[in-house]
Motif scaffolding. Structure first.
Motif, PDB file in Angstrom:
ATOM      1  N   LEU A  36       0.846  -1.186   0.000  1.00  0.00           N
ATOM      2  CA  LEU A  36       0.000   0.000   0.000  1.00  0.00           C
ATOM      3  C   LEU A  36       0.884   1.239   0.000  1.00  0.00           C
ATOM      4  N   GLU A  37       0.415   2.298  -0.611  1.00  0.00           N
ATOM      5  CA  GLU A  37       1.214   3.513  -0.716  1.00  0.00           C
ATOM      6  C   GLU A  37       1.604   4.058   0.654  1.00  0.00           C
ATOM      7  N   ALA A  38       0.774   3.804   1.660  1.00  0.00           N
ATOM      8  CA  ALA A  38       1.058   4.303   3.006  1.00  0.00           C
ATOM      9  C   ALA A  38       2.084   3.452   3.752  1.00  0.00           C
ATOM     10  N   ASP A  39       2.481   2.316   3.193  1.00  0.00           N
ATOM     11  CA  ASP A  39       3.397   1.408   3.887  1.00  0.00           C
ATOM     12  C   ASP A  39       4.787   2.015   4.054  1.00  0.00           C
ATOM     13  N   THR A  40       5.361   1.809   5.229  1.00  0.00           N
ATOM     14  CA  THR A  40       6.771   2.093   5.461  1.00  0.00           C
ATOM     15  C   THR A  40       7.523   0.770   5.427  1.00  0.00           C
ATOM     16  N   PRO A  41       8.848   0.799   5.319  1.00  0.00           N
ATOM     17  CA  PRO A  41       9.594  -0.467   5.339  1.00  0.00           C
ATOM     18  C   PRO A  41       9.333  -1.295   6.595  1.00  0.00           C
ATOM     19  N   ALA A  42       9.000  -0.636   7.695  1.00  0.00           N
ATOM     20  CA  ALA A  42       8.782  -1.364   8.949  1.00  0.00           C
ATOM     21  C   ALA A  42       7.460  -2.115   8.975  1.00  0.00           C
ATOM     22  N   ASP A  43       6.445  -1.613   8.263  1.00  0.00           N
ATOM     23  CA  ASP A  43       5.135  -2.272   8.344  1.00  0.00           C
ATOM     24  C   ASP A  43       4.701  -2.939   7.043  1.00  0.00           C
ATOM     25  N   ALA A  44       5.541  -2.917   6.017  1.00  0.00           N
ATOM     26  CA  ALA A  44       5.198  -3.615   4.775  1.00  0.00           C
ATOM     27  C   ALA A  44       5.172  -5.122   5.029  1.00  0.00           C
ATOM     28  N   PRO A  45       4.128  -5.824   4.588  1.00  0.00           N
ATOM     29  CA  PRO A  45       4.014  -7.251   4.911  1.00  0.00           C
ATOM     30  C   PRO A  45       4.925  -8.164   4.104  1.00  0.00           C
ATOM     31  N   ALA A  46       5.330  -7.746   2.908  1.00  0.00           N
ATOM     32  CA  ALA A  46       6.177  -8.581   2.034  1.00  0.00           C
ATOM     33  C   ALA A  46       5.574  -9.963   1.831  1.00  0.00           C
ATOM     34  N   ALA A  47       4.253 -10.026   1.745  1.00  0.00           N
ATOM     35  CA  ALA A  47       3.561 -11.309   1.677  1.00  0.00           C
ATOM     36  C   ALA A  47       3.602 -11.943   0.296  1.00  0.00           C
ATOM     37  N   CYS A  48       3.633 -11.125  -0.752  1.00  0.00           N
ATOM     38  CA  CYS A  48       3.527 -11.688  -2.101  1.00  0.00           C
ATOM     39  C   CYS A  48       4.852 -12.238  -2.614  1.00  0.00           C
ATOM     40  N   ARG A  49       5.969 -11.799  -2.031  1.00  0.00           N
ATOM     41  CA  ARG A  49       7.308 -12.276  -2.406  1.00  0.00           C
ATOM     42  C   ARG A  49       7.621 -12.022  -3.878  1.00  0.00           C
ATOM     43  N   LEU A  50       7.134 -10.903  -4.393  1.00  0.00           N
ATOM     44  CA  LEU A  50       7.355 -10.571  -5.797  1.00  0.00           C
ATOM     45  C   LEU A  50       8.341  -9.423  -6.006  1.00  0.00           C
ATOM     46  N   CYS A  51       8.508  -8.561  -5.018  1.00  0.00           N
ATOM     47  CA  CYS A  51       9.249  -7.316  -5.244  1.00  0.00           C
ATOM     48  C   CYS A  51      10.744  -7.455  -4.953  1.00  0.00           C
TER      49      CYS A  51
END
Length: 217
Positions: A36-51
Motif C-alpha cells: 500500500l502507498e502508506a506502507d513504510t519499510p517497517a510495516d510492509a508485509p512482504a507477503a507476495c514475495r514478488l518485489c
C-alpha cells in the motif's frame, strides 16, 4: 532527499522511503501485489514475495518493500536471480488460483495478468500442481461475495478497511493452504457501509471480492 542508483539510473527519494516506493515513484517497474502507498519499510508485509531486488552489499536478493533507501545505495531490479525468484513466486500464486480470465470481472485489469506480461511468462503454474479451495464462492458477508480461488492473500482488503475505518470488517482466517479472507468478528451493522465505501473492492488486484448480484441497488 536520499540519492540512490537503480539500474544505472540516479533517482531521489524522501528519507525513510522503501526501495519499492522510491522505484515506483521514479517510474521503475517492480512487480508487487501486497504493498500500500502508506506502507513504510517497517510495516510492509512482504507477503507476495514478488518485489525482489538485488542491492550492492547485500548477500542475497531482498524484498524492496522492506528495505529503507540509503544515500549511495545501488539497486538492480532485473538480474537473473531476481527474475527467477519473481517467476517462481508468480507460479506459486497461480498454483492456487483459478485461471478463468474470460469469466473474471478483473479480466484485462488483473495484477496477475500484468505481472505475467511484464515477466514474459504465461498464466501457468508448472511445474507446480494446481490445487483449488472449496467452496468456490463464500457468500457469508452480508453484501459481498468472496472468491477464494481468485484471492492471492495479499491482505490489501483487510488493511485498507482498517486504515479507512479504524477496524477492518475483513480478516484472515485459517492456516496454510486453508487461509482465506473472511467476515469474522465484524460489526454486522457496519456491513451496509461497504457498498458506499468500496475500498476493499477497489484495491483487490484479482477480482476476489465482488458485490453480490442484486445487492448493489
Amino acid at each position: 532527499m536520499i540519492t540512490l542508483t537503480v539500474d544505472d539510473r540516479t533517482i531521489e527519494a524522501p528519507e525513510g522511503s522503501s526501495v519499492l516506493s522510491a522505484c515506483l515513484a521514479a517510474g521503475i517497474t517492480i512487480p508487487h501485489l501486497c504493498w500500500l502507498e502508506a506502507d513504510t519499510p517497517a510495516d510492509a508485509p512482504a507477503a507476495c514475495r514478488l518485489c525482489f531486488v538485488e542491492i550492492d552489499g547485500f548477500r542475497e536478493p531482498v524484498t524492496a518493500c522492506t528495505v529503507t533507501v540509503e544515500n549511495g545505495m545501488t539497486v538492480h531490479t532485473g538480474t537473473d536471480a531476481v527474475r527467477n525468484l519473481q517467476k517462481t513466486a508468480l507460479k506459486l500464486l497461480l498454483s492456487v488460483h483459478r485461471v478463468d480470465c474470460k469469466h473474471c470481472p478483473a479480466n484485462k485489469a488483473c495484477a496477475l495478468q500484468d505481472i505475467a506480461r511484464f515477466l514474459g511468462v504465461g498464466l501457468t503454474c508448472k511445474p507446480f500442481e494446481r490445487v483449488l479451495k472449496e467452496p468456490d464462492v463464500d457468500p457469508r458477508h452480508p453484501v459481498l461475495d468472496y472468491h477464494p480461488n481468485r484471492c492471492v492473500l495479499c491482505g490489501l482488503c483487510v488493511r485498507v478497511c482498517r486504515h479507512r475505518h479504524g477496524k477492518s470488517q475483513l480478516s484472515f482466517a485459517g492456516r496454510g493452504f486453508e487461509t482465506v479472507v473472511g467476515y469474522f468478528d465484524a460489526d454486522p451493522g457496519a456491513a451496509a457501509d461497504c457498498l458506499s465505501c468500496r475500498a476493499c473492492l477497489d484495491v483487490c488486484p484479482t477480482g476476489a471480492l465482488v458485490v453480490r448480484t442484486g445487492d448493489d441497488g
